[in-house]
Motif scaffolding. Structure first.
Motif, PDB file in Angstrom:
ATOM      1  N   TYR A  75      18.904  12.007   1.670  1.00  0.00           N
ATOM      2  CA  TYR A  75      17.910  11.403   0.785  1.00  0.00           C
ATOM      3  C   TYR A  75      18.502  11.099  -0.580  1.00  0.00           C
ATOM      4  O   TYR A  75      17.846  11.248  -1.612  1.00  0.00           O
ATOM      5  N   ASN A  76      19.751  10.661  -0.596  1.00  0.00           N
ATOM      6  CA  ASN A  76      20.367  10.306  -1.868  1.00  0.00           C
ATOM      7  C   ASN A  76      19.804   8.980  -2.370  1.00  0.00           C
ATOM      8  O   ASN A  76      19.029   8.306  -1.680  1.00  0.00           O
ATOM      9  N   GLN A  77      20.217   8.603  -3.563  1.00  0.00           N
ATOM     10  CA  GLN A  77      19.621   7.456  -4.240  1.00  0.00           C
ATOM     11  C   GLN A  77      19.840   6.146  -3.499  1.00  0.00           C
ATOM     12  O   GLN A  77      19.052   5.207  -3.631  1.00  0.00           O
ATOM     13  N   GLU A  78      20.904   6.058  -2.720  1.00  0.00           N
ATOM     14  CA  GLU A  78      21.187   4.823  -1.993  1.00  0.00           C
ATOM     15  C   GLU A  78      20.356   4.691  -0.727  1.00  0.00           C
ATOM     16  O   GLU A  78      20.123   3.584  -0.232  1.00  0.00           O
ATOM     17  N   SER A  79      19.903   5.808  -0.207  1.00  0.00           N
ATOM     18  CA  SER A  79      19.208   5.807   1.079  1.00  0.00           C
ATOM     19  C   SER A  79      17.768   5.330   0.913  1.00  0.00           C
ATOM     20  O   SER A  79      16.993   5.889   0.137  1.00  0.00           O
ATOM     21  N   ILE A  80      17.403   4.306   1.668  1.00  0.00           N
ATOM     22  CA  ILE A  80      16.042   3.769   1.630  1.00  0.00           C
ATOM     23  C   ILE A  80      15.165   4.430   2.679  1.00  0.00           C
ATOM     24  O   ILE A  80      13.990   4.711   2.433  1.00  0.00           O
ATOM     25  N   TRP A  81      15.728   4.691   3.852  1.00  0.00           N
ATOM     26  CA  TRP A  81      14.966   5.398   4.891  1.00  0.00           C
ATOM     27  C   TRP A  81      15.908   6.149   5.799  1.00  0.00           C
ATOM     28  O   TRP A  81      16.929   5.603   6.242  1.00  0.00           O
ATOM     29  N   LEU A 117       0.795  -1.230   0.000  1.00  0.00           N
ATOM     30  CA  LEU A 117       0.000   0.000   0.000  1.00  0.00           C
ATOM     31  C   LEU A 117       0.827   1.280   0.000  1.00  0.00           C
ATOM     32  O   LEU A 117       0.340   2.334  -0.432  1.00  0.00           O
ATOM     33  N   LEU A 118       2.059   1.228   0.500  1.00  0.00           N
ATOM     34  CA  LEU A 118       2.873   2.434   0.589  1.00  0.00           C
ATOM     35  C   LEU A 118       3.380   2.864  -0.787  1.00  0.00           C
ATOM     36  O   LEU A 118       3.557   2.028  -1.687  1.00  0.00           O
ATOM     37  N   PRO A 119       3.653   4.153  -0.981  1.00  0.00           N
ATOM     38  CA  PRO A 119       4.214   4.617  -2.251  1.00  0.00           C
ATOM     39  C   PRO A 119       5.661   4.170  -2.413  1.00  0.00           C
ATOM     40  O   PRO A 119       6.358   3.888  -1.436  1.00  0.00           O
ATOM     41  N   SER A 120       6.112   4.132  -3.658  1.00  0.00           N
ATOM     42  CA  SER A 120       7.491   3.755  -3.934  1.00  0.00           C
ATOM     43  C   SER A 120       8.454   4.863  -3.561  1.00  0.00           C
ATOM     44  O   SER A 120       9.602   4.598  -3.195  1.00  0.00           O
ATOM     45  N   SER A 121       8.004   6.109  -3.629  1.00  0.00           N
ATOM     46  CA  SER A 121       8.833   7.255  -3.274  1.00  0.00           C
ATOM     47  C   SER A 121       7.923   8.407  -2.889  1.00  0.00           C
ATOM     48  O   SER A 121       6.696   8.328  -3.044  1.00  0.00           O
ATOM     49  N   TYR A 122       8.525   9.491  -2.397  1.00  0.00           N
ATOM     50  CA  TYR A 122       7.759  10.640  -1.927  1.00  0.00           C
ATOM     51  C   TYR A 122       8.261  11.924  -2.580  1.00  0.00           C
ATOM     52  O   TYR A 122       9.400  11.991  -3.062  1.00  0.00           O
ATOM     53  N   GLU A 123       7.389  12.929  -2.556  1.00  0.00           N
ATOM     54  CA  GLU A 123       7.818  14.259  -2.931  1.00  0.00           C
ATOM     55  C   GLU A 123       8.656  14.851  -1.802  1.00  0.00           C
ATOM     56  O   GLU A 123       8.663  14.354  -0.677  1.00  0.00           O
ATOM     57  N   THR A 124       9.319  15.950  -2.089  1.00  0.00           N
ATOM     58  CA  THR A 124      10.288  16.536  -1.155  1.00  0.00           C
ATOM     59  C   THR A 124       9.712  16.740   0.239  1.00  0.00           C
ATOM     60  O   THR A 124      10.353  16.435   1.244  1.00  0.00           O
ATOM     61  N   ASN A 125       8.501  17.260   0.330  1.00  0.00           N
ATOM     62  CA  ASN A 125       7.933  17.594   1.636  1.00  0.00           C
ATOM     63  C   ASN A 125       7.695  16.371   2.512  1.00  0.00           C
ATOM     64  O   ASN A 125       7.538  16.501   3.725  1.00  0.00           O
ATOM     65  N   ASP A 126       7.646  15.189   1.903  1.00  0.00           N
ATOM     66  CA  ASP A 126       7.377  13.970   2.663  1.00  0.00           C
ATOM     67  C   ASP A 126       8.588  13.057   2.778  1.00  0.00           C
ATOM     68  O   ASP A 126       8.467  11.913   3.203  1.00  0.00           O
ATOM     69  N   PHE A 127       9.769  13.564   2.373  1.00  0.00           N
ATOM     70  CA  PHE A 127      10.975  12.772   2.597  1.00  0.00           C
ATOM     71  C   PHE A 127      11.072  12.446   4.093  1.00  0.00           C
ATOM     72  O   PHE A 127      10.758  13.252   4.942  1.00  0.00           O
ATOM     73  N   GLY A 128      11.520  11.267   4.402  1.00  0.00           N
ATOM     74  CA  GLY A 128      11.611  10.846   5.796  1.00  0.00           C
ATOM     75  C   GLY A 128      10.487   9.909   6.197  1.00  0.00           C
ATOM     76  O   GLY A 128      10.540   9.301   7.263  1.00  0.00           O
ATOM     77  N   ARG A 129       9.475   9.791   5.341  1.00  0.00           N
ATOM     78  CA  ARG A 129       8.400   8.831   5.618  1.00  0.00           C
ATOM     79  C   ARG A 129       8.787   7.473   5.035  1.00  0.00           C
ATOM     80  O   ARG A 129       9.569   7.366   4.094  1.00  0.00           O
ATOM     81  N   ALA A 130       8.224   6.449   5.589  1.00  0.00           N
ATOM     82  CA  ALA A 130       8.535   5.092   5.147  1.00  0.00           C
ATOM     83  C   ALA A 130       7.889   4.810   3.799  1.00  0.00           C
ATOM     84  O   ALA A 130       6.691   5.057   3.610  1.00  0.00           O
ATOM     85  N   SER A 131       8.665   4.292   2.861  1.00  0.00           N
ATOM     86  CA  SER A 131       8.159   3.885   1.563  1.00  0.00           C
ATOM     87  C   SER A 131       7.918   2.377   1.561  1.00  0.00           C
ATOM     88  O   SER A 131       8.215   1.685   2.542  1.00  0.00           O
TER      89      SER A 131
END
Length: 507
Positions: free
Chosen positions: A267-273, A203-217
């Motif tokens: 929030y670079n490309q390697e970082s998952i959370w 159910l979670l999104p694959s990625s987030y927009e800038t304002n929601d970085f830090g949320r679990a994908s």
């Protein structure tokens, strides 16, 4: 009635801030606003979810070195450079029921337990209210449900890692019932949260927009699943889920190892959370534990003023605590030709020989944008290199190393110039290579001690590691793979001793 679990309504009335222990232990549940009166609109559920993330930023979890203490201290990577009060019974394996509450009282084990169960209680409340709510759309309901399921599973992940069998509940129960719950088998808990995590991933999104970085994908949930599968030695499930992340997610390894940890490359490309911290708002001080303090440096005390001046010219400072630094064992064994070494070990800075070795990928010397105690540096929880190494480990345990090389060598590509790919190893040799590769790649990142525990080699490693000031090899016992349940919890709920009167071997 006294209780040691936050009520969600209390967090709401205090702006989701974490109250002092004395305050929330003395609250009467009936005196608080009912959570059922709070969750009505999408914005209210949103605020509730954000409140859960904020608890994870508490000093007892990720804000200071709360969880670091249990996942790194007492292993073979980092440790203190000096004796500093009562902070280190976990490092020296002198931990007991009587001193567990004295471990850094603002971030110690009792608060870790309480805050993790605050998350359980609050996510159960959110899930309960979602089921009865008719004011929000199905899409919103699924998104909030997925995040709540992940955040609760992440809490139970830590609870079972640190304490083994623990009280387990999935419904929004009255405090009176919660305080009577016995311990539940950790295997059952892990099996059930794996189901929750799969639902969250779906159910979670694959990625987030800038304002929601830090949320679990969805990939955050999937990575946690891999970690649990490895603990359970479910190699097929672990391998398949790790490969799914590698081949399907938008994440990729960075070419430069040091860039993964650069404060200006969050929030670079390697970082998952990453746990998101913001200077002046909800800053952290975990960085200070890795940053040198000028009182300790440099090795030649007569050059201290010169070092201070050189730092000042760069708007930098050795203003940290200098507590979590590489152990001599780690420094001596880390391959000299490994390009990751400068990020994990430095023994000189600005031409000055240092008294101790430090882990610069974790420190922040910037005194303008990141002063002591007010750091906005995010905490990396999961990154793709870890997933590659977990895929390699699981594949080796399943089928031997033939198909596992592709995963471990992908991580090693940026570690050596020219490349030094592994080849021609037996299954046992490859297993040993994984032990080392995870140590060099992930040192200080809250994986090492749990790795040693799940591999069943913690005691052997500790007994054969060179430490700076403590002698944990003389103290460590088999029961030290877990923590004792804090005594105040046992007083509130005697049922916690029914299945194990020894309290994880500590009595």
């Amino acid at each position: 009635m006294r209780h040691s679990i936050f009520l969600f309504a209390l967090l709401v009335t205090l702006g989701f801030g974490v109250t002092s222990c004395d305050t929330y232990l003395e609250e009467e549940p009936r005196d608080l606003v009912s959570p059922g009166n709070f969750f009505n609109t999408s914005s209210e559920f949103e605020l509730a979810i954000v409140g859960i993330y904020d608890i994870y930023k508490d000093n007892s979890l990720h804000g200071k070195i709360g969880l670091d203490r249990y996942y790194e201290n007492g292993a073979d990577v980092i440790g203190p450079n000096r004796v500093f009060g009562q902070v280190e019974p976990t490092q020296s394996y002198s931990l007991s029921e009587s001193n567990i509450g004295a471990i850094d009282q603002g971030a110690g084990a009792p608060l870790t337990w309480q805050n993790l169960y605050a998350i359980v209680l609050n996510t159960n409340s959110i899930l309960d209210q979602l089921g009865a709510n008719e004011n929000i759309s199905q899409e919103e309901k699924e998104r909030f449900e997925a995040e709540a399921l992940f955040l609760r599973a992440y809490a139970y992940y830590h609870l079972t890692n640190l304490w083994g069998d623990v009280p387990y509940y999935r419904d929004f129960l009255p405090i009176e019932e919660i305080q009577m719950l016995p311990r539940t088998d950790k295997t059952m808990i892990r099996d059930e949260i794996l189901v929750d995590l799969q639902q969250a991933q779906d159910l979670l999104p694959s990625s987030y927009e800038t304002n929601d970085f830090g949320r679990a994908s969805k990939w955050t949930a999937a990575t946690l699943m891999v970690k649990i599968y490895l603990i359970q030695q479910k190699w097929l499930e672990a391998r398949d889920k790790a490969v799914e992340i590698i081949t399907t997610s938008p994440h990729d390894l960075l070419e430069d190892y040091a860039a993964v940890f650069a404060p200006d490359n969050e929030y670079n490309q390697e970082s998952i959370w990453e746990i998101d911290f913001i200077k002046d708002t909800n800053s952290n001080d975990w960085v200070d534990h890795f940053t040198p303090r000028i009182r300790d440096e440099p090795k030649d005390p007569s050059k201290q003023d010169a070092l201070s001046a050189a730092l000042a010219e760069r708007n930098e400072g050795f203003t940290g605590y200098g507590l979590a630094i590489p152990l001599p064992d780690y420094v001596n064994k880390f391959p000299m030709d490994d390009l990751r070494r400068p990020s994990n070990i430095t023994t000189e800075y600005l031409g000055f020989e240092l008294n101790f070795a430090y882990m610069p990928k974790m420190w922040n010397l910037d005194q303008i944008n990141s002063p002591r105690g007010n750091h906005g540096d995010n905490k990396i929880i999961f990154r793709l290199a870890d997933v590659y190494l977990m895929a390699a480990e699981a594949e080796n345990e399943l089928n031997g190393p033939a198909a596992a090389y592709q995963y471990i060598n992908r991580v090693r590509e940026r570690a050596y110039e020219p490349d030094q790919p592994l080849a021609g190893l037996s299954q046992e040799d490859f297993r040993q290579a994984i032990y080392d590769e995870r140590k060099w790649e992930l040192g200080g990142e809250n994986h090492r001690r749990m790795d040693l525990i799940r591999w069943g080699i913690l005691l052997d490693v500790v007994k054969n590691t060179e430490y700076r000031i403590y002698d944990p090899a003389s103290n460590i016992q088999p029961h030290h793979v877990l923590l004792p349940i804090p005594p105040e919890e046992l007083q509130l709920n005697p049922a916690l001793l029914e299945s194990d009167p020894t309290n994880n071997g500590y009595r």
